[in-house]
Design a protein around this motif. Structure first.
Motif, short mmCIF file in Angstrom:
data_model
loop_
_atom_site.label_atom_id
_atom_site.label_comp_id
_atom_site.label_asym_id
_atom_site.label_seq_id
_atom_site.Cartn_x
_atom_site.Cartn_y
_atom_site.Cartn_z
N TYR A 20 0.71 -1.20 -0.16
CA TYR A 20 0.03 0.02 -0.06
C TYR A 20 0.82 1.25 0.03
N GLY A 21 2.14 1.16 0.39
CA GLY A 21 2.96 2.25 0.58
C GLY A 21 2.60 3.02 2.04
N HIS A 22 2.49 4.49 2.08
CA HIS A 22 2.10 4.96 3.32
C HIS A 22 2.66 4.56 4.39
N PHE A 23 3.94 4.83 4.63
CA PHE A 23 4.64 4.17 5.79
C PHE A 23 4.16 4.42 7.09
N GLU A 24 3.91 5.98 7.03
CA GLU A 24 3.76 6.25 8.45
C GLU A 24 2.17 5.72 8.80
N CYS A 26 0.85 3.08 7.73
CA CYS A 26 0.81 1.41 8.00
C CYS A 26 1.65 1.19 9.36
N GLU A 27 2.60 2.15 9.81
CA GLU A 27 3.30 1.63 11.22
C GLU A 27 2.07 1.95 12.19
N ASP A 28 1.19 2.85 12.28
CA ASP A 28 0.28 3.07 13.11
C ASP A 28 -0.64 1.73 13.10
N ALA A 29 -0.94 1.49 11.96
CA ALA A 29 -1.77 0.25 11.79
C ALA A 29 -1.28 -1.08 12.36
N VAL A 30 -0.18 -1.26 11.97
CA VAL A 30 0.68 -2.29 12.75
C VAL A 30 0.58 -2.29 14.31
N GLN A 31 0.86 -1.29 14.97
CA GLN A 31 0.90 -0.96 16.26
C GLN A 31 -0.57 -1.10 17.03
N GLU A 32 -1.54 -0.91 16.19
CA GLU A 32 -2.83 -1.19 16.62
C GLU A 32 -3.36 -2.52 16.32
N LEU A 65 -7.77 3.95 8.82
CA LEU A 65 -6.92 5.20 8.90
C LEU A 65 -6.84 5.98 7.71
N LEU A 66 -6.75 5.39 6.48
CA LEU A 66 -6.65 6.18 5.22
C LEU A 66 -7.80 6.98 4.99
N GLN A 148 6.96 10.98 8.07
CA GLN A 148 5.99 11.81 7.29
C GLN A 148 6.95 12.05 6.03
N LYS A 149 8.44 11.94 6.28
CA LYS A 149 9.21 12.20 5.36
C LYS A 149 9.32 10.92 4.48
N LEU A 150 9.18 9.98 4.88
CA LEU A 150 9.16 8.57 4.15
C LEU A 150 8.08 8.25 3.15
N ARG A 151 7.17 9.12 3.30
CA ARG A 151 5.83 9.01 2.26
C ARG A 151 6.26 9.07 0.95
N GLY A 152 6.00 8.13 0.15
CA GLY A 152 6.30 8.20 -1.33
C GLY A 152 7.37 7.43 -1.69
N GLN A 153 8.28 6.99 -0.57
CA GLN A 153 9.53 6.11 -0.87
C GLN A 153 9.20 4.75 -1.33
#
Length: 417
Positions: A20-24, A26-32, A65-66, A148-153
């Motif tokens: 999906y991309g969206h690192f930030e 995704c990381e929140d979703a994994v924590q939940e 979240l998205l 936030q800076k990793l978005r799109g990488q």
């Protein structure tokens, strides 16, 4: 169960970011998803496919979240809702890709380290702050900005490892160190963290078999971890190195680590991880410790890893070779460094050297000061015991060296008393 969660976290995060991309987010979703697992698994049992279970739960939460973000409509057009009944997800382990992604060169090192410790190591913000000797609020801000800076990488292995490798090695070392001696809590160590660091370093070694520093780091971890079973009594009390039952040391880990560091030092350019592994190898040799050889290795190490913790450890080796007064004189050169003096390691080492010199009263006071500054219960008990009982003990923990970057001190010092 905590060990299972920790090993699965980077794999689940990697699977989501790859898809999906969206690192930030995704990381929140994994924590939940991990919070849901923490609530359900103890009651209902671990699923047959825990990784797939976590990916599915995290995917559901990711979509939620998205949909709630400002760019909801655009993202809903590009993100496909996962098929919850689909076959188990690809079993590929993306941990190394996540590791190198977090060490994205455009991020300052001060942000790379806490982000990676959070995403790959599973450390909390407070644990990261303690490991990096940085305020917790500052660490939280750095992690948020980095995500936030990793978005799109793009989520793929880096084209070249060179510019990211130093930060990756630092992170793996920090994860291992936190596992070998935890920053806080009742237990001296966190086995699941140390094992995960070794697992990831083995993966990195397979990817970079000719890199001497990767080999050195893996050797250092193995030689240090080999002493784990002998470090505490059945009741959890810390046992200093010279009092440990060496028959409890892991001979296979020592043999593998020694072979690794011997080959690396013969065939590759000498680096700081190799020197630290060489010191650990000397400590692992049978018979009395060769302190002259250890001091010589520290003398080689300090120009490569300038910083207070190298000198803290060198002060102990100096005392063992040239006497406690020489060690105390070297230690005194750190007394103006407030960051070091605020930590308990400085006072623990000073107390040890004072004790060697015969200043039992001053040593006892200094041990108590060190005990007040540590947040690990096992260390507190040990240091208070030294204050009341006396008797010298040698450093047992691996060298935790400061990073070669000005901020943060990534290998913030935990030299043993």
């Amino acid at each position: 169960m905590e060990e299972l969660w920790r090993s699965l976290t980077p794999q689940v995060l990697g699977a989501l970011v790859r898809r999906y991309g969206h690192f930030e987010t995704c990381e929140d979703a994994v924590q939940e998803a991990l919070l849901v697992a923490a609530e359900q698994w103890p009651k209902q049992g671990v699923p047959d496919e825990p990784r797939t279970w976590l990916i599915r739960v995290a995917s559901r939460r990711l979509i939620d979240l998205l949909r709630n973000e400002e760019a909801r409509r655009r993202r809903e057009d590009t993100v496909r809702t996962p098929d919850i009944a689909a076959a188990p997800a690809n079993s590929a382990d993306d941990s190394l890709i996540v590791l190198f992604l977090c060490c994205y060169p455009a991020l300052p090192v001060a942000s790379q380290l806490p982000l990676t410790l959070r995403a790959v190591g599973g450390l909390t913000t407070s644990e990261i702050a303690a490991a990096l000797l940085t305020p917790e609020a500052t660490i939280g801000q750095r992690i948020s900005r980095a995500k936030q800076k990793l978005r799109g990488q793009p989520f793929r292995p880096p084209e070249t490892y060179d510019e990211r490798l130093p930060a990756v090695l630092q992170v793996l070392y920090l994860i291992f160190n936190e596992g070998y001696t935890s920053t806080a809590g009742d237990a001296l160590d966190r086995v699941e963290l140390a094992r995960e660091a070794i697992r990831l370093t083995r993966m990195l070694r397979r990817a970079l078999p000719d890199d001497g520093e990767v080999a050195g780091l893996l050797a250092l971890m193995l030689l240090t971890d080999a002493r784990r079973a002998a470090r505490t009594t059945a009741g959890g009390a810390l046992v200093p190195l010279e009092e440990q039952d060496r028959s409890l040391w892991d001979a296979a880990e020592i043999a593998e680590g020694t072979e690794l560091i011997t080959l690396a030092m013969r065939t590759t350019a000498l680096g700081p991880y190799q020197l630290q592994a060489a010191i650990a190898a000397v400590h692992s040799e049978p018979g009395e410790t060769d302190w002259r050889q250890i001091l010589a290795l520290y003398n080689l190490l300090e120009p490569l890893l300038e910083g207070p913790v190298v000198r803290l450890n060198r002060a102990v080796a100096t005392a063992m070779v040239h006497g406690p007064d020489a060690g105390l004189a070297l230690l005194y050169t750190l007394s103006a460094n407030q960051q070091v003096v605020r930590g308990h390691r400085y006072h623990a080492v000073r107390a040890h050297l004072l004790e060697l010199r015969g200043d039992r009263g001053q040593a006892a006071e200094t041990y108590l000061m060190a005990a007040k500054l540590t947040t690990n219960t096992a260390e507190q008990r040990y240091l208070r015991g030294r204050a009341s009982a006396g008797g010298p003990s040698t450093p047992e923990r691996p060298d935790r060296q400061p990073a070669r970057h000005a901020e943060p001190p990534a290998r913030a010092g935990r030299a043993d008393a």
